[in-house]
Design a protein around this motif. Structure first.
Motif, PDB file in Angstrom:
ATOM      1  N   LEU A 111       0.831  -1.130   0.207  1.00  0.00           N
ATOM      2  CA  LEU A 111       0.019   0.112  -0.216  1.00  0.00           C
ATOM      3  C   LEU A 111       0.838   1.179   0.010  1.00  0.00           C
ATOM      4  O   LEU A 111       0.529   2.374  -0.666  1.00  0.00           O
ATOM      5  N   SER A 112       1.952   1.240   1.003  1.00  0.00           N
ATOM      6  CA  SER A 112       2.856   2.494   0.930  1.00  0.00           C
ATOM      7  C   SER A 112       3.441   2.776  -0.310  1.00  0.00           C
ATOM      8  O   SER A 112       3.646   3.823  -0.666  1.00  0.00           O
ATOM      9  N   TYR A 113       3.829   1.722  -1.291  1.00  0.00           N
ATOM     10  CA  TYR A 113       4.469   1.909  -2.575  1.00  0.00           C
ATOM     11  C   TYR A 113       3.534   2.024  -3.511  1.00  0.00           C
ATOM     12  O   TYR A 113       3.957   2.238  -4.994  1.00  0.00           O
ATOM     13  N   GLN A 114       2.082   2.045  -3.499  1.00  0.00           N
ATOM     14  CA  GLN A 114       1.538   2.311  -4.571  1.00  0.00           C
ATOM     15  C   GLN A 114       1.407   3.771  -5.226  1.00  0.00           C
ATOM     16  O   GLN A 114       1.449   4.655  -4.601  1.00  0.00           O
ATOM     17  N   THR A 115       1.736   3.917  -6.468  1.00  0.00           N
ATOM     18  CA  THR A 115       1.761   5.070  -7.024  1.00  0.00           C
ATOM     19  C   THR A 115       0.559   5.802  -7.275  1.00  0.00           C
ATOM     20  O   THR A 115      -0.525   5.351  -6.907  1.00  0.00           O
ATOM     21  N   PRO A 116       0.549   7.274  -7.368  1.00  0.00           N
ATOM     22  CA  PRO A 116      -0.769   8.125  -7.396  1.00  0.00           C
ATOM     23  C   PRO A 116      -1.717   7.484  -8.592  1.00  0.00           C
ATOM     24  O   PRO A 116      -2.855   7.480  -8.518  1.00  0.00           O
ATOM     25  N   ALA A 117      -0.769   6.884  -9.620  1.00  0.00           N
ATOM     26  CA  ALA A 117      -1.596   6.330 -10.788  1.00  0.00           C
ATOM     27  C   ALA A 117      -2.421   5.109 -10.250  1.00  0.00           C
ATOM     28  O   ALA A 117      -3.235   4.736 -11.125  1.00  0.00           O
ATOM     29  N   GLY A 118      -1.775   4.329  -9.236  1.00  0.00           N
ATOM     30  CA  GLY A 118      -2.320   2.988  -8.896  1.00  0.00           C
ATOM     31  C   GLY A 118      -1.664   1.911  -9.028  1.00  0.00           C
ATOM     32  O   GLY A 118      -1.854   0.795  -8.757  1.00  0.00           O
ATOM     33  N   GLY A 119      -0.251   1.966  -9.972  1.00  0.00           N
ATOM     34  CA  GLY A 119       0.475   1.117 -10.275  1.00  0.00           C
ATOM     35  C   GLY A 119       1.670   0.797  -9.131  1.00  0.00           C
ATOM     36  O   GLY A 119       1.601   1.516  -8.236  1.00  0.00           O
ATOM     37  N   TRP A 120       2.414  -0.064  -9.619  1.00  0.00           N
ATOM     38  CA  TRP A 120       3.728  -0.327  -8.597  1.00  0.00           C
ATOM     39  C   TRP A 120       4.828  -0.423  -9.578  1.00  0.00           C
ATOM     40  O   TRP A 120       4.744  -0.797 -10.782  1.00  0.00           O
ATOM     41  N   GLY A 121       6.113  -0.104  -9.224  1.00  0.00           N
ATOM     42  CA  GLY A 121       7.292  -0.620  -9.796  1.00  0.00           C
ATOM     43  C   GLY A 121       7.712  -1.841  -9.689  1.00  0.00           C
ATOM     44  O   GLY A 121       6.974  -2.755  -9.311  1.00  0.00           O
ATOM     45  N   LYS A 122       8.885  -2.278 -10.204  1.00  0.00           N
ATOM     46  CA  LYS A 122       9.304  -3.372 -10.258  1.00  0.00           C
ATOM     47  C   LYS A 122      10.590  -3.779  -9.587  1.00  0.00           C
ATOM     48  O   LYS A 122      11.156  -2.805  -9.153  1.00  0.00           O
ATOM     49  N   ASN A 123      10.823  -5.260  -9.425  1.00  0.00           N
ATOM     50  CA  ASN A 123      12.123  -5.569  -8.763  1.00  0.00           C
ATOM     51  C   ASN A 123      12.433  -4.822  -7.445  1.00  0.00           C
ATOM     52  O   ASN A 123      13.221  -4.487  -7.005  1.00  0.00           O
ATOM     53  N   GLN A 124      11.146  -5.036  -6.699  1.00  0.00           N
ATOM     54  CA  GLN A 124      11.405  -4.443  -5.179  1.00  0.00           C
ATOM     55  C   GLN A 124      10.596  -5.131  -4.257  1.00  0.00           C
ATOM     56  O   GLN A 124       9.484  -5.507  -4.227  1.00  0.00           O
ATOM     57  N   PRO A 125      11.491  -5.958  -3.199  1.00  0.00           N
ATOM     58  CA  PRO A 125      10.980  -6.713  -2.239  1.00  0.00           C
ATOM     59  C   PRO A 125       9.870  -5.883  -1.442  1.00  0.00           C
ATOM     60  O   PRO A 125      10.052  -4.820  -1.073  1.00  0.00           O
ATOM     61  N   ARG A 126       8.607  -6.616  -1.043  1.00  0.00           N
ATOM     62  CA  ARG A 126       7.689  -5.906  -0.613  1.00  0.00           C
ATOM     63  C   ARG A 126       7.757  -6.341   1.119  1.00  0.00           C
ATOM     64  O   ARG A 126       6.836  -5.942   1.633  1.00  0.00           O
ATOM     65  N   ASP A 127       8.634  -7.035   1.420  1.00  0.00           N
ATOM     66  CA  ASP A 127       8.975  -7.447   2.691  1.00  0.00           C
ATOM     67  C   ASP A 127       9.927  -6.488   3.528  1.00  0.00           C
ATOM     68  O   ASP A 127      10.239  -6.828   4.684  1.00  0.00           O
ATOM     69  N   GLN A 128      10.396  -5.328   2.758  1.00  0.00           N
ATOM     70  CA  GLN A 128      11.203  -4.361   3.530  1.00  0.00           C
ATOM     71  C   GLN A 128      10.287  -3.252   4.139  1.00  0.00           C
ATOM     72  O   GLN A 128       9.176  -3.075   3.880  1.00  0.00           O
ATOM     73  N   PRO A 129      11.170  -2.376   4.613  1.00  0.00           N
ATOM     74  CA  PRO A 129      10.320  -1.219   5.168  1.00  0.00           C
ATOM     75  C   PRO A 129       9.314  -0.663   4.332  1.00  0.00           C
ATOM     76  O   PRO A 129       9.657  -0.487   3.365  1.00  0.00           O
ATOM     77  N   PRO A 130       8.281   0.228   4.724  1.00  0.00           N
ATOM     78  CA  PRO A 130       7.456   0.713   3.854  1.00  0.00           C
ATOM     79  C   PRO A 130       8.112   2.129   3.359  1.00  0.00           C
ATOM     80  O   PRO A 130       9.123   2.604   3.974  1.00  0.00           O
ATOM     81  N   ARG A 131       7.222   2.702   2.429  1.00  0.00           N
ATOM     82  CA  ARG A 131       7.959   3.836   1.876  1.00  0.00           C
ATOM     83  C   ARG A 131       7.630   4.962   2.811  1.00  0.00           C
ATOM     84  O   ARG A 131       6.977   5.194   3.764  1.00  0.00           O
ATOM     85  N   GLU A 132       8.798   5.849   2.931  1.00  0.00           N
ATOM     86  CA  GLU A 132       9.131   6.982   3.680  1.00  0.00           C
ATOM     87  C   GLU A 132       8.216   8.310   2.843  1.00  0.00           C
ATOM     88  O   GLU A 132       8.347   7.967   1.570  1.00  0.00           O
ATOM     89  N   ARG A 133       7.888   9.338   3.607  1.00  0.00           N
ATOM     90  CA  ARG A 133       7.556  10.468   2.787  1.00  0.00           C
ATOM     91  C   ARG A 133       8.618  11.098   2.032  1.00  0.00           C
ATOM     92  O   ARG A 133       9.941  10.992   2.361  1.00  0.00           O
ATOM     93  N   GLY A 134       8.384  11.482   0.702  1.00  0.00           N
ATOM     94  CA  GLY A 134       9.289  11.712  -0.100  1.00  0.00           C
ATOM     95  C   GLY A 134      10.378  10.623  -0.691  1.00  0.00           C
ATOM     96  O   GLY A 134      11.048  11.111  -1.627  1.00  0.00           O
ATOM     97  N   GLN A 135      10.133   9.631  -0.405  1.00  0.00           N
ATOM     98  CA  GLN A 135      10.884   8.511  -0.960  1.00  0.00           C
ATOM     99  C   GLN A 135      10.356   8.148  -2.389  1.00  0.00           C
ATOM    100  O   GLN A 135       9.320   8.093  -2.805  1.00  0.00           O
ATOM    101  N   SER A 136      11.220   7.771  -3.548  1.00  0.00           N
ATOM    102  CA  SER A 136      10.955   7.507  -4.754  1.00  0.00           C
ATOM    103  C   SER A 136       9.898   6.341  -4.556  1.00  0.00           C
ATOM    104  O   SER A 136      10.203   5.393  -3.554  1.00  0.00           O
ATOM    105  N   TYR A 137       8.994   6.233  -5.553  1.00  0.00           N
ATOM    106  CA  TYR A 137       7.886   5.358  -5.476  1.00  0.00           C
ATOM    107  C   TYR A 137       8.554   3.939  -5.874  1.00  0.00           C
ATOM    108  O   TYR A 137       8.087   2.934  -5.519  1.00  0.00           O
TER     109      TYR A 137
END
Length: 433
Positions: A111-137
């Motif tokens: 949920l934290s990494y969902q882009t405003p458009a509604g999609g997600w990026g690739k090659n990114q483990p989802r069991d790592q810390p959630p996205r911080e404010r201002g962090q790249s999507y």
């Protein structure tokens, strides 16, 4: 009868000149632009111009959202770590596992990494810390090898690449994972996951081309990312998801009726697109490319060493998808018959792609196979092989050591599809009386 004589195709595959040679240069794929759309016949122009406008507006909105987050920050957080994203979102666990804290942690991070458009990026483990404010999507997906002149894979903006993609199962896997978690969290606890999955489906519906294809990246990024992308089975896996939604698959039953209807229509458009992109050689249907130009539907290049050629692995996946349709049309049945016939004829025996003292090579090995080249020339059906310097070759043993060792040029990808074909054919192909 198969689409081609097996003997004739085998002769093409195994024949080569006395000295292997560079046979061409791999051209860049054309991006989808307003100038190209303006050259279309008037009847088809409006839908494509609207698509381009929506893409540009969404890209601007996505970037504005990140800029707003970063306003006032003394320093921006580092980009998230890259890695195997798909492995961190298993889809084969028992149903009760998706109610576990391990699954919920992954879901919250998704949920934290969902882009405003509604999609997600690739090659990114989802069991790592959630996205911080201002962090790249998305994680940094810049090519790891040194760029060559005019590198097809070099992003126009290295800080904004693959921000929403279907490459490497991205977005598709996040939606399916969230759906499983939502099913294990009935009522209010599951609503956030349902809403995020619904936004993800809306993203995929918005990204679909007017002709039924999907680009690799949306909003559009340019270059080969704008092509209709069968590579790594991206389009097929989106179409499979759309079919599951439209037919009310259990985990996806929470989606609103309007989305289920839209998804069914999206799957139908994708099927028609696949029928339209199946390449004819000498008037006969054969296979598909891993990328097709969005407007002309012709085979398109991808990375520097990935030519505009037919692809055996991706074609096998297309055929498996078409065979999985509940009620295949006569056109679908013919597409499958012809594609399977072509793959059967192209299979090579007594050859193996193995490690040697001089890197991986195609060698004679009695009893081995069948084996298929990854790529085939769309005019001759002869195997072709690309190198990082964009040179095109007719012999895998002629390309650089780095590319021979670093890419799957020969493999057995079609075997599973071919094994399933006979039972399917009994049901759907009319047998002569």
């Amino acid at each position: 009868m198969p689409a081609f004589s097996r003997c004739a195709l085998l002769a093409l595959v195994l024949s080569s000149p006395a000295f292997a040679a560079q046979i061409g240069v791999i051209p860049p794929a054309e991006p989808l632009t307003a100038e190209r759309v303006a050259a279309l016949p008037a009847a088809g122009r409006a839908a494509w111009m609207d698509y381009l406008a929506r893409s540009a507006a969404q890209r601007a909105a996505d970037r504005a959202a990140l800029a707003a987050e970063r306003k006032g920050l003394a320093a921006w957080p580092a980009a998230p770590a890259g890695g195997n994203g798909e492995a961190s979102m298993p889809l084969d666990k028992p149903a009760d596992w998706y109610a576990s804290e391990a699954a919920l942690q992954v879901a919250r991070n998704i949920l934290s990494y969902q882009t405003p458009a509604g999609g997600w990026g690739k090659n990114q483990p989802r069991d790592q810390p959630p996205r911080e404010r201002g962090q790249s999507y998305v994680a940094d997906n810049s090519p790891k090898k040194p760029a060559v002149a005019g590198d097809f894979d070099k992003a126009e903006d290295a800080q904004w690449s693959y921000v929403g993609t279907i490459d490497n199962d991205a977005t598709i896997t996040e939606i399916r994972f969230l759906a499983r978690v939502a099913a294990a969290q009935p009522g209010a606890p599951g609503e956030a996951y349902q809403q995020a999955a619904q936004r993800g489906v809306a993203y995929l519906l918005a990204a679909q081309f007017p002709n039924g294809g999907w680009p690799q990246v949306w909003p559009l990024q340019g270059g080969y990312h704008d092509a209709i992308t069968l590579n790594d089975n991206a389009l097929v896996e989106v179409a499979e998801l759309m079919g599951d939604i439209g037919r009310g698959a259990a985990d996806l039953g929470f989606l609103p009726a309007s989305q289920r209807t839209a998804a069914a229509a999206a799957e139908a458009k994708a099927v028609q697109l696949l029928l339209a992109t199946q390449i004819r050689v000498n008037g006969k249907l054969t296979l598909w490319a891993q990328q097709h130009d969005a407007l002309t539907l012709a085979p398109a290049s991808a990375r520097n060493y990935e030519p505009p050629a037919l692809s055996s692995g991706e074609s096998a996946k297309v055929l498996a998808f078409l065979m999985g349709l509940p009620e295949p049309s006569p056109a679908v049945v013919e597409a499958v018959r012809a594609g399977v016939g072509t793959l059967k004829a192209l299979g090579v025996r007594d050859r193996a792609f193995v490690k040697t003292d001089d890197g991986r090579k195609l060698v004679v090995q009695p009893g081995a196979g069948p084996l298929w080249a990854r790529y085939y020339d769309p005019a001759t059906l002869k195997p072709v092989f690309g190198d990082r310097d964009k040179s095109l070759h007719d012999d895998v043993n002629d390309i650089s050591l780095e590319r021979r060792n670093g890419y799957a040029w020969w493999g057995n990808w079609p075997q599973k599809t071919l094994a399933a074909y006979d039972a399917w054919a009994v049901k759907w192909i009319k047998q002569p009386s």
